[in-house]
Scaffold this active site. Structure first.
Site, PDB file in Angstrom:
ATOM      1  N   VAL A  94       4.511  -5.718  -4.629  1.00  0.00           N
ATOM      2  CA  VAL A  94       5.585  -5.607  -3.641  1.00  0.00           C
ATOM      3  C   VAL A  94       5.600  -6.908  -2.835  1.00  0.00           C
ATOM      4  O   VAL A  94       4.550  -7.393  -2.397  1.00  0.00           O
ATOM      5  CB  VAL A  94       5.358  -4.389  -2.719  1.00  0.00           C
ATOM      6  CG1 VAL A  94       6.448  -4.290  -1.670  1.00  0.00           C
ATOM      7  CG2 VAL A  94       5.300  -3.111  -3.559  1.00  0.00           C
ATOM      8  N   ARG A 148      -4.010 -10.046   4.302  1.00  0.00           N
ATOM      9  CA  ARG A 148      -4.470 -11.369   4.728  1.00  0.00           C
ATOM     10  C   ARG A 148      -3.310 -12.308   5.111  1.00  0.00           C
ATOM     11  O   ARG A 148      -3.565 -13.374   5.673  1.00  0.00           O
ATOM     12  CB  ARG A 148      -5.322 -12.024   3.636  1.00  0.00           C
ATOM     13  CG  ARG A 148      -6.676 -11.365   3.468  1.00  0.00           C
ATOM     14  CD  ARG A 148      -7.620 -12.208   2.606  1.00  0.00           C
ATOM     15  NE  ARG A 148      -8.982 -11.703   2.649  1.00  0.00           N
ATOM     16  CZ  ARG A 148      -9.529 -10.906   1.737  1.00  0.00           C
ATOM     17  NH1 ARG A 148      -8.836 -10.503   0.693  1.00  0.00           N
ATOM     18  NH2 ARG A 148     -10.788 -10.501   1.870  1.00  0.00           N
ATOM     19  N   ASP A 163      -3.515  -7.389  -7.535  1.00  0.00           N
ATOM     20  CA  ASP A 163      -4.918  -7.694  -7.855  1.00  0.00           C
ATOM     21  C   ASP A 163      -5.110  -7.386  -9.331  1.00  0.00           C
ATOM     22  O   ASP A 163      -5.769  -6.405  -9.699  1.00  0.00           O
ATOM     23  CB  ASP A 163      -5.829  -6.851  -6.974  1.00  0.00           C
ATOM     24  CG  ASP A 163      -5.597  -7.113  -5.496  1.00  0.00           C
ATOM     25  OD1 ASP A 163      -6.193  -8.044  -4.971  1.00  0.00           O
ATOM     26  OD2 ASP A 163      -4.767  -6.407  -4.882  1.00  0.00           O
ATOM     27  N   GLN A 171      -8.566  -7.011 -10.862  1.00  0.00           N
ATOM     28  CA  GLN A 171      -9.193  -5.767 -10.385  1.00  0.00           C
ATOM     29  C   GLN A 171      -8.694  -4.567 -11.189  1.00  0.00           C
ATOM     30  O   GLN A 171      -9.478  -3.723 -11.621  1.00  0.00           O
ATOM     31  CB  GLN A 171      -8.861  -5.594  -8.905  1.00  0.00           C
ATOM     32  CG  GLN A 171      -9.260  -4.269  -8.307  1.00  0.00           C
ATOM     33  CD  GLN A 171      -9.055  -4.257  -6.814  1.00  0.00           C
ATOM     34  OE1 GLN A 171      -9.867  -4.798  -6.075  1.00  0.00           O
ATOM     35  NE2 GLN A 171      -7.963  -3.679  -6.356  1.00  0.00           N
ATOM     36  N   SER A 175       0.282  -8.864   1.606  1.00  0.00           N
ATOM     37  CA  SER A 175      -1.176  -8.815   1.646  1.00  0.00           C
ATOM     38  C   SER A 175      -1.613  -8.656   3.095  1.00  0.00           C
ATOM     39  O   SER A 175      -0.977  -9.225   3.993  1.00  0.00           O
ATOM     40  CB  SER A 175      -1.748 -10.124   1.090  1.00  0.00           C
ATOM     41  OG  SER A 175      -3.116 -10.252   1.455  1.00  0.00           O
ATOM     42  N   HIS A 234       0.836  -1.208   0.000  1.00  0.00           N
ATOM     43  CA  HIS A 234       0.000   0.000   0.000  1.00  0.00           C
ATOM     44  C   HIS A 234       0.872   1.261   0.000  1.00  0.00           C
ATOM     45  O   HIS A 234       0.597   2.220  -0.709  1.00  0.00           O
ATOM     46  CB  HIS A 234      -0.866   0.058   1.269  1.00  0.00           C
ATOM     47  CG  HIS A 234      -1.850  -1.052   1.424  1.00  0.00           C
ATOM     48  ND1 HIS A 234      -1.789  -1.959   2.458  1.00  0.00           N
ATOM     49  CD2 HIS A 234      -2.948  -1.400   0.691  1.00  0.00           C
ATOM     50  CE1 HIS A 234      -2.802  -2.805   2.364  1.00  0.00           C
ATOM     51  NE2 HIS A 234      -3.516  -2.495   1.295  1.00  0.00           N
TER      52      HIS A 234
HETATM   53  P1  AMP Z   1      -6.470  -3.804  -0.363  1.00  0.00           P
HETATM   54  O1  AMP Z   1      -6.265  -2.992   0.873  1.00  0.00           O
HETATM   55  O2  AMP Z   1      -6.026  -5.212  -0.239  1.00  0.00           O
HETATM   56  O3  AMP Z   1      -7.858  -3.640  -0.929  1.00  0.00           O
HETATM   57  O4  AMP Z   1      -5.503  -3.187  -1.465  1.00  0.00           O
HETATM   58  C1  AMP Z   1      -5.519  -1.814  -1.767  1.00  0.00           C
HETATM   59  C2  AMP Z   1      -4.631  -1.581  -2.956  1.00  0.00           C
HETATM   60  O5  AMP Z   1      -3.305  -2.004  -2.644  1.00  0.00           O
HETATM   61  C3  AMP Z   1      -5.046  -2.358  -4.205  1.00  0.00           C
HETATM   62  O6  AMP Z   1      -4.844  -1.538  -5.352  1.00  0.00           O
HETATM   63  C4  AMP Z   1      -4.096  -3.523  -4.204  1.00  0.00           C
HETATM   64  O7  AMP Z   1      -3.851  -4.065  -5.490  1.00  0.00           O
HETATM   65  C5  AMP Z   1      -2.842  -2.870  -3.655  1.00  0.00           C
HETATM   66  N1  AMP Z   1      -1.925  -3.883  -3.099  1.00  0.00           N
HETATM   67  C6  AMP Z   1      -2.211  -4.805  -2.154  1.00  0.00           C
HETATM   68  N2  AMP Z   1      -1.129  -5.584  -1.923  1.00  0.00           N
HETATM   69  C7  AMP Z   1      -0.152  -5.145  -2.755  1.00  0.00           C
HETATM   70  C8  AMP Z   1       1.201  -5.548  -2.999  1.00  0.00           C
HETATM   71  N3  AMP Z   1       1.756  -6.558  -2.358  1.00  0.00           N
HETATM   72  N4  AMP Z   1       1.894  -4.866  -3.932  1.00  0.00           N
HETATM   73  C9  AMP Z   1       1.330  -3.828  -4.619  1.00  0.00           C
HETATM   74  N5  AMP Z   1       0.073  -3.404  -4.417  1.00  0.00           N
HETATM   75  C10 AMP Z   1      -0.657  -4.052  -3.503  1.00  0.00           C
END
Ligand code: AMP
Length: 275
Positions: A167, A178, A141, A144, A176, A28
């Protein structure tokens, strides 16, 4: 939030927006750093969006750490963090949703049938509220990102969409929120996702370009882990998400794996040296 953005626009400032569900990690923060480089001011949102969770999914247990997240945003120089409640976004009587005809009927959309309807609806609402010039999403994602690019084009939204490469932890696991669910004994098996994607690229480099063979070998590799259930693995066109039979142009290899109780996704663009 609308007033804040209106004021920035009146000052001729460009606004970049990073939507998240919070419990921020370096993935993020990298999105926010990209945003900071591209625009005068950055807005992040933290909203665990109920409409993108299925009935048996982890809405209630999704990890939250608002104070910590806000501090991380402050430290980075994010100008505003929008943290609406579910009732602000979905007040009583709410009944308007955004759906796409084809892109959701692939990959994650098959096992999460209302997921992209929820994502597109909330992203549209957030875009309307924040009114940014650009918005940043992660390639982690991938579906998405593809869907949002399509939606923005289809609905003539005046917002530039920027994608940021995944990343990873030093050992290769895609970051993640999760990952917090993973038990210590599951963690080594979680590395199989990235490793099997790297192995698939090596097979392509060695001349195996047939998707059926690549998918079978990748499946075998993933199944060496214990308590691993493969939701899907696929090789598809990165724009249409339609299956491709052969890697003769850059193709998306994407997977979702359930490890114990944790659903993990990862992907990689496979490229043939000959293509
Ligand atoms: P989320 O909070 O999981 O809904 O993710 C918010 C944003 O962060 C989305 O655009 C995701 O694709 C991005 N994101 C989540 N994990 C990663 C990662 N490891 N590397 C790059 N972007 C990420």
């Amino acid at each position: 939030m609308k007033q804040w953005s209106r004021d920035r626009r009146e000052e001729q400032k460009t606004i970049a927006f990073v939507p998240t569900m919070g419990f921020l990690h370096k993935g993020h923060l990298t999105l926010m750093e990209t945003a900071l480089k591209q625009a005068d001011v950055v807005v992040a949102s933290i909203f665990v969006n109920p409409t993108q969770f299925g009935p048996n999914e982890d809405l209630d247990t999704y990890p939250r750490a608002l104070e910590r997240d806000l501090q991380l945003c402050r430290d980075l120089g994010v100008a505003a963090v929008f943290t609406p409640g579910a009732d602000d976004i979905y007040p009583e009587g709410f009944q308007t949703y955004i759906t796409l005809e084809r892109l959701p009927f692939h990959l994650c959309g098959l096992s999460r049938p209302s997921f992209f309807r929820g994502v597109c609806t909330v992203v549209t609402k957030l875009f309307n509220i924040v009114n940014p010039h650009m918005a940043v999403f992660g390639e982690k994602d991938f579906q998405q990102l593809t869907i949002i690019r399509r939606m923005v084009r289809d609905l003539c939204m005046d917002i530039e969409i920027l994608g940021v490469p995944t990343v990873r932890e030093p050992d290769g696991l895609a970051m993640s929120s999760r990952n917090k669910y993973l038990a210590d004994k599951e963690r080594p098996h979680a590395l199989l996702l990235n490793r099997s994607l790297a192995a698939a690229q090596m097979m392509v480099n060695d001349g195996t370009t047939d998707s059926t063979i690549l998918l079978a070998r990748t499946r075998e590799m993933l199944e060496t882990g214990s308590d691993v259930h493969i939701d899907y693995i696929n090789i598809c066109d990165p724009d249409t998400l339609d299956d491709v039979e052969r890697i003769d142009a850059p193709a998306l290899m994407a997977m979702a794996v359930i490890l114990g109780k944790t659903r993990l996704i990862d992907n990689r663009i496979l490229t043939s040296p000959k293509a």
